[in-house]
Design an enzyme around this catalytic site. Structure first.
Site, short mmCIF file in Angstrom:
data_model
loop_
_atom_site.label_atom_id
_atom_site.label_comp_id
_atom_site.label_asym_id
_atom_site.label_seq_id
_atom_site.Cartn_x
_atom_site.Cartn_y
_atom_site.Cartn_z
N ASN A 13 -5.23 -10.78 -0.26
CA ASN A 13 -4.72 -10.06 0.90
C ASN A 13 -5.83 -9.22 1.56
OD1 ASN A 13 -3.46 -8.26 2.57
ND2 ASN A 13 -1.85 -7.70 1.10
N ASP A 73 -0.90 -2.82 -9.58
CA ASP A 73 0.51 -3.08 -9.34
C ASP A 73 1.09 -1.76 -8.88
OD1 ASP A 73 2.75 -4.68 -9.08
OD2 ASP A 73 3.46 -4.26 -11.11
N SER A 74 2.01 -1.84 -7.95
CA SER A 74 2.59 -0.61 -7.41
C SER A 74 4.01 -0.88 -6.99
CB SER A 74 1.77 -0.13 -6.21
OG SER A 74 1.82 -1.08 -5.18
N PHE A 156 3.96 0.50 5.65
CA PHE A 156 4.53 -0.80 5.31
C PHE A 156 5.58 -0.57 4.24
CE2 PHE A 156 2.90 -1.76 1.03
CZ PHE A 156 1.98 -0.74 0.89
N GLY A 157 6.22 -1.65 3.83
CA GLY A 157 7.16 -1.58 2.70
C GLY A 157 8.24 -0.52 2.90
N TYR A 158 8.38 0.33 1.91
CA TYR A 158 9.46 1.33 1.92
C TYR A 158 9.04 2.63 2.62
CZ TYR A 158 11.24 -1.93 -1.58
OH TYR A 158 11.67 -3.07 -2.23
N HIS A 184 0.15 7.52 -4.03
CA HIS A 184 -0.06 7.01 -5.38
C HIS A 184 -1.36 6.21 -5.47
CE1 HIS A 184 1.97 4.32 -2.71
NE2 HIS A 184 2.17 3.34 -3.58
N ARG A 185 -1.59 5.28 -4.49
CA ARG A 185 -2.75 4.40 -4.54
C ARG A 185 -4.03 5.19 -4.29
NH1 ARG A 185 -0.77 1.52 -1.22
NH2 ARG A 185 0.54 0.32 -2.58
P1 IMP Z 1 2.03 -4.86 -4.86
O1 IMP Z 1 1.51 -3.72 -5.66
O2 IMP Z 1 1.06 -5.34 -3.84
O3 IMP Z 1 2.63 -5.93 -5.74
O4 IMP Z 1 3.24 -4.29 -3.97
C1 IMP Z 1 4.44 -3.91 -4.49
C2 IMP Z 1 5.49 -3.59 -3.45
O5 IMP Z 1 5.82 -2.20 -3.62
C3 IMP Z 1 5.09 -3.73 -1.98
O6 IMP Z 1 5.37 -5.01 -1.50
C4 IMP Z 1 5.99 -2.68 -1.32
O7 IMP Z 1 7.27 -3.22 -1.12
C5 IMP Z 1 6.07 -1.61 -2.38
N1 IMP Z 1 5.04 -0.58 -2.17
C6 IMP Z 1 3.94 -0.35 -2.93
N2 IMP Z 1 3.20 0.65 -2.42
C7 IMP Z 1 3.83 1.04 -1.29
C8 IMP Z 1 3.52 2.01 -0.29
O8 IMP Z 1 2.50 2.72 -0.31
N3 IMP Z 1 4.41 2.11 0.72
C9 IMP Z 1 5.52 1.34 0.81
N4 IMP Z 1 5.85 0.42 -0.07
C10 IMP Z 1 5.00 0.26 -1.12
#
Ligand code: IMP
Length: 198
Positions: A13, A73-74, A156-158, A184-185
């Protein structure tokens, strides 16, 4: 000036790479994606904890890399939902669903919940691995409250549901650099940078 540490991000990505590059700006570290990521055997993130998914991914891809690898992972953890969506955050509304569909599913699950029951945290685990061995593990989290309707167009996401109380704004209402300060990240990655600097 020491020569930069070169690391590969275990992802295909480019958005994730850009995010890490922004976090690493000004540090002697060079980040890249695997040029041949899609042709490598894939790692299925099927485990029940963030740590197992991140460590499994880092170990797996480090066996295909001459350089050290970072995998993460997050996700979002809602204690009142038994920890959901948790490590399944990306697949919460099924494979191929959109961010909007995941947000709607979460709102559905939260219906009737108020106050402390809407408390949530974003969690991130980052694992540094080299040649099939874990070198170090970093993690952090950020707490917030889940609104009953999305707010903001960024992130993005939530993010549009996640109210960061010290600012009174959702993560979708603040610029990315500001989110990185509290996220968190961002917090976890700064631990990784400090580790590399030491
Ligand atoms: P991955 O760590 O790339 O597998 O992402 C895990 C999923 O967690 C993402 O697709 C989002 O749905 C959610 N997520 C993780 N970090 C965030 C963030 O910083 N904001 C919003 N959603 C998050």
């Amino acid at each position: 000036m020491p020569s930069p540490v070169r690391l590969v991000v275990a992802s295909s990505n480019p958005g994730k790479l850009r995010e890490y590059q922004a976090l690493a700006a000004g540090h002697p570290i060079e980040l890249q994606l695997f040029p041949e990521f899609d042709s490598l055997p894939s790692f299925e993130e099927i485990y029940l904890t963030f740590a197992e998914n991140a460590a499994g991914k880092a170990l797996h891809y480090s066996r295909h890399s001459a350089l050290p690898v970072i995998a993460d992972d997050s996700g979002l953890v809602v204690p009142a939902l038994g920890g959901a969506p948790g490590p399944k955050s990306a697949r919460y509304a099924g494979a191929g669903a959109s961010d909007a569909e995941r947000v709607n599913k979460l709102l559905e699950e939260l219906r009737g919940k108020s106050g402390e029951e809407r408390r949530a945290r974003f969690v991130c685990i980052q694992v540094l691995a080299q040649a099939g061995k874990v070198v170090a593990v970093f993690s952090d989290f950020v707490e917030g409250m889940l609104l009953d309707a999305p707010r903001g167009a960024g992130g993005f996401g939530y993010d549009p549901l996640f109210l960061y109380e010290p600012l009174g704004k959702t993560f979708a209402e603040i610029p990315r650099e500001q989110k990185n300060q509290f996220s968190h990240r961002g917090k976890s990655f700064r631990k990784l940078l400090a580790f590399l600097a030491s």
